[in-house]
Structures are given as structure tokens and as C-alpha cells.
Design a protein around this motif. Sequence first.
Motif, PDB file in Angstrom:
ATOM      1  N   TRP A  65      51.813  -2.722 -28.855  1.00 40.86           N
ATOM      2  CA  TRP A  65      51.330  -2.326 -30.181  1.00 40.86           C
ATOM      3  C   TRP A  65      52.159  -1.184 -30.773  1.00 40.86           C
ATOM      4  O   TRP A  65      52.483  -1.212 -31.955  1.00 40.86           O
ATOM      5  CB  TRP A  65      49.866  -1.905 -30.102  1.00 40.86           C
ATOM      6  CG  TRP A  65      48.925  -3.024 -29.820  1.00 40.86           C
ATOM      7  CD1 TRP A  65      48.455  -3.953 -30.715  1.00 40.86           C
ATOM      8  CD2 TRP A  65      48.337  -3.358 -28.555  1.00 40.86           C
ATOM      9  NE1 TRP A  65      47.611  -4.837 -30.086  1.00 40.86           N
ATOM     10  CE2 TRP A  65      47.512  -4.494 -28.760  1.00 40.86           C
ATOM     11  CE3 TRP A  65      48.409  -2.813 -27.278  1.00 40.86           C
ATOM     12  CZ2 TRP A  65      46.781  -5.088 -27.733  1.00 40.86           C
ATOM     13  CZ3 TRP A  65      47.683  -3.397 -26.245  1.00 40.86           C
ATOM     14  CH2 TRP A  65      46.889  -4.524 -26.478  1.00 40.86           C
ATOM     15  N   SER A  66      52.524  -0.194 -29.966  1.00 42.58           N
ATOM     16  CA  SER A  66      53.225   0.975 -30.502  1.00 42.58           C
ATOM     17  C   SER A  66      54.731   0.911 -30.340  1.00 42.58           C
ATOM     18  O   SER A  66      55.459   1.614 -31.044  1.00 42.58           O
ATOM     19  CB  SER A  66      52.707   2.248 -29.810  1.00 42.58           C
ATOM     20  OG  SER A  66      53.188   2.331 -28.468  1.00 42.58           O
ATOM     21  N   LEU A  72      47.937   5.773 -21.305  1.00 40.14           N
ATOM     22  CA  LEU A  72      46.549   5.465 -20.965  1.00 40.14           C
ATOM     23  C   LEU A  72      45.752   6.748 -20.829  1.00 40.14           C
ATOM     24  O   LEU A  72      46.304   7.810 -20.518  1.00 40.14           O
ATOM     25  CB  LEU A  72      46.461   4.703 -19.635  1.00 40.14           C
ATOM     26  CG  LEU A  72      47.231   3.399 -19.499  1.00 40.14           C
ATOM     27  CD1 LEU A  72      47.159   2.914 -18.061  1.00 40.14           C
ATOM     28  CD2 LEU A  72      46.667   2.352 -20.443  1.00 40.14           C
ATOM     29  N   MET A  73      44.461   6.612 -21.025  1.00 37.33           N
ATOM     30  CA  MET A  73      43.519   7.653 -20.625  1.00 37.33           C
ATOM     31  C   MET A  73      42.570   7.060 -19.592  1.00 37.33           C
ATOM     32  O   MET A  73      42.115   5.922 -19.728  1.00 37.33           O
ATOM     33  CB  MET A  73      42.733   8.181 -21.817  1.00 37.33           C
ATOM     34  CG  MET A  73      43.541   9.023 -22.798  1.00 37.33           C
ATOM     35  SD  MET A  73      44.252  10.519 -22.078  1.00 37.33           S
ATOM     36  CE  MET A  73      42.752  11.412 -21.580  1.00 37.33           C
ATOM     37  N   ASP A 163      40.653   3.470 -20.309  1.00 43.09           N
ATOM     38  CA  ASP A 163      40.755   3.030 -21.689  1.00 43.09           C
ATOM     39  C   ASP A 163      42.081   2.302 -21.891  1.00 43.09           C
ATOM     40  O   ASP A 163      43.102   2.655 -21.290  1.00 43.09           O
ATOM     41  CB  ASP A 163      40.701   4.228 -22.648  1.00 43.09           C
ATOM     42  CG  ASP A 163      39.309   4.452 -23.211  1.00 43.09           C
ATOM     43  OD1 ASP A 163      38.516   3.494 -23.243  1.00 43.09           O
ATOM     44  OD2 ASP A 163      39.017   5.592 -23.622  1.00 43.09           O
ATOM     45  N   HIS A 164      42.060   1.312 -22.778  1.00 45.09           N
ATOM     46  CA  HIS A 164      43.234   0.498 -23.088  1.00 45.09           C
ATOM     47  C   HIS A 164      43.573   0.704 -24.568  1.00 45.09           C
ATOM     48  O   HIS A 164      43.001   0.021 -25.432  1.00 45.09           O
ATOM     49  CB  HIS A 164      42.951  -0.976 -22.798  1.00 45.09           C
ATOM     50  CG  HIS A 164      42.395  -1.219 -21.430  1.00 45.09           C
ATOM     51  ND1 HIS A 164      43.183  -1.265 -20.301  1.00 45.09           N
ATOM     52  CD2 HIS A 164      41.114  -1.409 -21.003  1.00 45.09           C
ATOM     53  CE1 HIS A 164      42.425  -1.493 -19.236  1.00 45.09           C
ATOM     54  NE2 HIS A 164      41.167  -1.584 -19.638  1.00 45.09           N
ATOM     55  N   PRO A 165      44.457   1.652 -24.904  1.00 38.68           N
ATOM     56  CA  PRO A 165      44.717   1.959 -26.315  1.00 38.68           C
ATOM     57  C   PRO A 165      45.090   0.729 -27.143  1.00 38.68           C
ATOM     58  O   PRO A 165      45.786  -0.169 -26.667  1.00 38.68           O
ATOM     59  CB  PRO A 165      45.891   2.950 -26.235  1.00 38.68           C
ATOM     60  CG  PRO A 165      45.711   3.611 -24.899  1.00 38.68           C
ATOM     61  CD  PRO A 165      45.208   2.523 -23.993  1.00 38.68           C
ATOM     62  N   TYR A 166      44.566   0.709 -28.366  1.00 37.29           N
ATOM     63  CA  TYR A 166      44.704  -0.365 -29.350  1.00 37.29           C
ATOM     64  C   TYR A 166      43.785  -1.547 -29.052  1.00 37.29           C
ATOM     65  O   TYR A 166      43.627  -2.423 -29.897  1.00 37.29           O
ATOM     66  CB  TYR A 166      46.152  -0.849 -29.483  1.00 37.29           C
ATOM     67  CG  TYR A 166      47.100   0.257 -29.864  1.00 37.29           C
ATOM     68  CD1 TYR A 166      47.215   0.665 -31.191  1.00 37.29           C
ATOM     69  CD2 TYR A 166      47.854   0.907 -28.898  1.00 37.29           C
ATOM     70  CE1 TYR A 166      48.075   1.704 -31.545  1.00 37.29           C
ATOM     71  CE2 TYR A 166      48.716   1.948 -29.238  1.00 37.29           C
ATOM     72  CZ  TYR A 166      48.817   2.341 -30.567  1.00 37.29           C
ATOM     73  OH  TYR A 166      49.660   3.378 -30.908  1.00 37.29           O
ATOM     74  N   VAL A 178      44.024  10.142 -31.887  1.00 37.88           N
ATOM     75  CA  VAL A 178      42.985   9.153 -31.619  1.00 37.88           C
ATOM     76  C   VAL A 178      43.525   7.789 -32.023  1.00 37.88           C
ATOM     77  O   VAL A 178      43.888   7.578 -33.189  1.00 37.88           O
ATOM     78  CB  VAL A 178      41.688   9.461 -32.382  1.00 37.88           C
ATOM     79  CG1 VAL A 178      40.640   8.375 -32.102  1.00 37.88           C
ATOM     80  CG2 VAL A 178      41.138  10.830 -31.983  1.00 37.88           C
ATOM     81  N   VAL A 179      43.594   6.874 -31.073  1.00 43.41           N
ATOM     82  CA  VAL A 179      44.097   5.523 -31.309  1.00 43.41           C
ATOM     83  C   VAL A 179      42.906   4.578 -31.380  1.00 43.41           C
ATOM     84  O   VAL A 179      42.068   4.543 -30.470  1.00 43.41           O
ATOM     85  CB  VAL A 179      45.068   5.095 -30.197  1.00 43.41           C
ATOM     86  CG1 VAL A 179      45.468   3.632 -30.369  1.00 43.41           C
ATOM     87  CG2 VAL A 179      46.305   5.992 -30.200  1.00 43.41           C
ATOM     88  N   LEU A 180      42.831   3.803 -32.456  1.00 48.54           N
ATOM     89  CA  LEU A 180      41.708   2.896 -32.673  1.00 48.54           C
ATOM     90  C   LEU A 180      42.079   1.471 -32.283  1.00 48.54           C
ATOM     91  O   LEU A 180      43.249   1.085 -32.257  1.00 48.54           O
ATOM     92  CB  LEU A 180      41.294   2.917 -34.143  1.00 48.54           C
ATOM     93  CG  LEU A 180      40.880   4.271 -34.717  1.00 48.54           C
ATOM     94  CD1 LEU A 180      40.496   4.118 -36.187  1.00 48.54           C
ATOM     95  CD2 LEU A 180      39.741   4.891 -33.918  1.00 48.54           C
ATOM     96  N   SER A 181      41.051   0.671 -32.028  1.00 52.62           N
ATOM     97  CA  SER A 181      41.236  -0.748 -31.759  1.00 52.62           C
ATOM     98  C   SER A 181      41.803  -1.447 -32.987  1.00 52.62           C
ATOM     99  O   SER A 181      41.361  -1.200 -34.114  1.00 52.62           O
ATOM    100  CB  SER A 181      39.893  -1.379 -31.374  1.00 52.62           C
ATOM    101  OG  SER A 181      39.975  -2.781 -31.340  1.00 52.62           O
TER     102      SER A 181
END
Length: 390
Positions: A65-66, A72-73, A163-166, A178-181
Motif C-alpha cells: 500500500w505505501s 507493524l505495530m 495490527d496490519h496497517p492499511y 495514524v494509518v487507516l484501513s
Amino acid sequence: MPPVRPTRRSLIAGGLAAAAAVSLPAPAHASASGPVPLRLAGPTGPFAVGAVELHLVDRSRTDPWSGRPRELMATVVYPAVDVRDRPRLPWLPPGAERALKARYGGALDGYAMPLTHGADGAPARPGRYPVLLYSPGAASDRTFNTLVAEELVSWGYAVVTVDHPYDSGEVEFPDGRVVLSVGEDSEEEVVAAVAVRAADLRFVLDHLTVPARGGAPGPGRRRLPRGLRDALDPTRVGAFGHSRGGAAAAALMDLDHRVRAGADLDGTVFGPVVGRGLDRPFLLMDTAEHDGLAKDPYWPEFWRNLRGWRRCLRLADAGHLSFSDIVALAPQLPPGLPLQVGTVPADRAVAAVRATVRAFFDLQLRGRPDTGLLLRGASARHPEIGYVAG
């Protein structure tokens, strides 16, 4: 391929998202003193709970995505000592909480998200504890099964929530980002997202060996709590998840034989593992509405290809969100929100799901056959859990 079932898609998207369209007044008992605090019940086991958040970067992978190295967090939740006078981690950090409220149009503005029972940075209790990896549903967060994670820890497990960003809902990094879905539009994108999740979990599992060498993973090199590096037992590893996180647990087991047992809480399974199956124990849990072995597009094939211990159980009178913390928060929120928690009383749902997940991992990672009645759907203490197959 059959279309993706929207009721399995997401913990929030199927629940709190609908609240965005609902016009809600501020809670009647809100006042100038501040928002109404939401609460989660504490764990029932004998051990106190410690927690530490980790920021991890996998420089061997490019985030799809990025376009940057995959970040990751994760939170390691573990049996602890000396928890007094330690702050408790919030259910969501401040930036993620603000982002959640912004996404849902003010429906949650009159409420303060709960605190967990995890004492930030508390020393680990001496011992060696089985390690469980947890993946949340799509568009939900790693803390959304705090009730189950803390319960497991209180009975002697270490749980690593990821957590799995995006793909997760709101992922806050230590620098305040803060990365949103972003959501997905096709089955191929969902399959790809599950594969990314499995790789995320595998990377986290790899990094569990870093504390054993005395290091602290992550760019911030945060010092690990005292004793934690010796408390994680990498020879006893399991994985579980809710909704899409359940698919990630199955996909991880397909990739990594270090994971000895897995559980899927009401999630469709995607990807190669459906056809290949697994040779290690796997637990499926669903609802009457889902009825996975009869109605899900992939559960029947996956079930046929499970070659190890297998069981399918059902939570009576439940909705998709009854496997998550949302079932406990729903009675504290305004009536009428479409939160997919069914009619099962919240305390009964929480107790039943906690007990079933613990019983499964007690059997598979600790060799405790005394958990058999519950796993056969024959427990008088938890009649909400019914046997389906296996």
C-alpha cells in the motif's frame, strides 16, 4: 470464485460503521466532567497482566500500500509481577481513538474508550509461557479482542496482538502517524491482504527470538520489560484471529510449521490453505447465521482438507461481533446501534469465547485433555457453545 461474504468482511465495517449514519444525541449521563468511560471486565486467572507495545519494521518486504518497508505495530501481553503503580495501556492510543470517532460521524464522541488491564512495562512473571499470535478482523484493531487476550495471559500464556496497517482499522505509530484501513474491492485483493497478514505474523514470530538474544526489536529499540526475553517459549506457538484474522491464522500455519495449532473465530478462509489444508490442530467457531460448513464459500473445502485434530463449534444466539470486545461494549452504548452481537447476553458470550479458546490451546499446547467437555459442546457451565462437527 464465489463472491466475498460481506458479513465476514470486517468487525467494524459490519458494526460500528453503520453507526455513522445514525444521528445520536450525547449520552444522557454525559456531563461537563467529560465523556462516559466504557469498561471491559478484568481477566479471571491468577496472574497479573503486563503489556508492551512494539514498533517493528520488516525491511525485507515492501508494503503493497505505501511502497515503503513494511511497518507493524504489535503488543506483547504477558504474565507479570509488580503491576501496582504502573499505568494501564489504553484500548486505543489517543490518535487512533480520535480517528475512530472521526470515521463514525460523532456517534462515539460522548464516550471514552476503555483502558485495558495491561500494566505498561511491568516485569514479566518468571516462567516459560506458550506464545499465541492474534490477528484482528478487517478494519478493526489488534486491541479489539483484549478480553480474550488478557484472559489467556492471566492463565499463563503470552499473547502477541498484531495490527496490519492499511487493513486494520486505525494503526497509530510512536511518531503520531495514524494509518487507516483502505478496504478492498475484489476477491483478489482480499486474498492478497490475507497473504500480507500471514507474512506480518511470521515476521513477528521471527522477531520473538530477538529478546532471547537480549535485544529489543523495532526502530525505537524500546527496552523490554524485565524477564520478558526469557518468558516466551517459541517451541509452543499457536495463532488465532477473528473474521479476516482467522483466515490469517490459517494462512500462517500453511507457511510456518512452528505454529502448532490455530483457531478461526467466525472468519472465511482464503488462499492456498483452503485447498492444501493443514496437518495440525485447527478450531473453527461460527454462528447460526454464518453456518460455515453449510453456507460459507470456502469452509467446506478447507474442512475436508484438515488432516489433524479438527473441531467446529457454534456460539448460540450470537452475531459476528460476539467473538470480540464489541459484544461487551454494546450494552454500554446507545440502544439501536446495528452492532451484530446477536441476542446472547454479553457476559455469557465473553465467558464462553474466553473459555473455549483457552480450552483449545490448553489441549493442543499444554496437553490437557480435561478440557474435552467444552470442546465437544457438552459443558454445563458454558451451554452457549454447541458442537457442529469434528
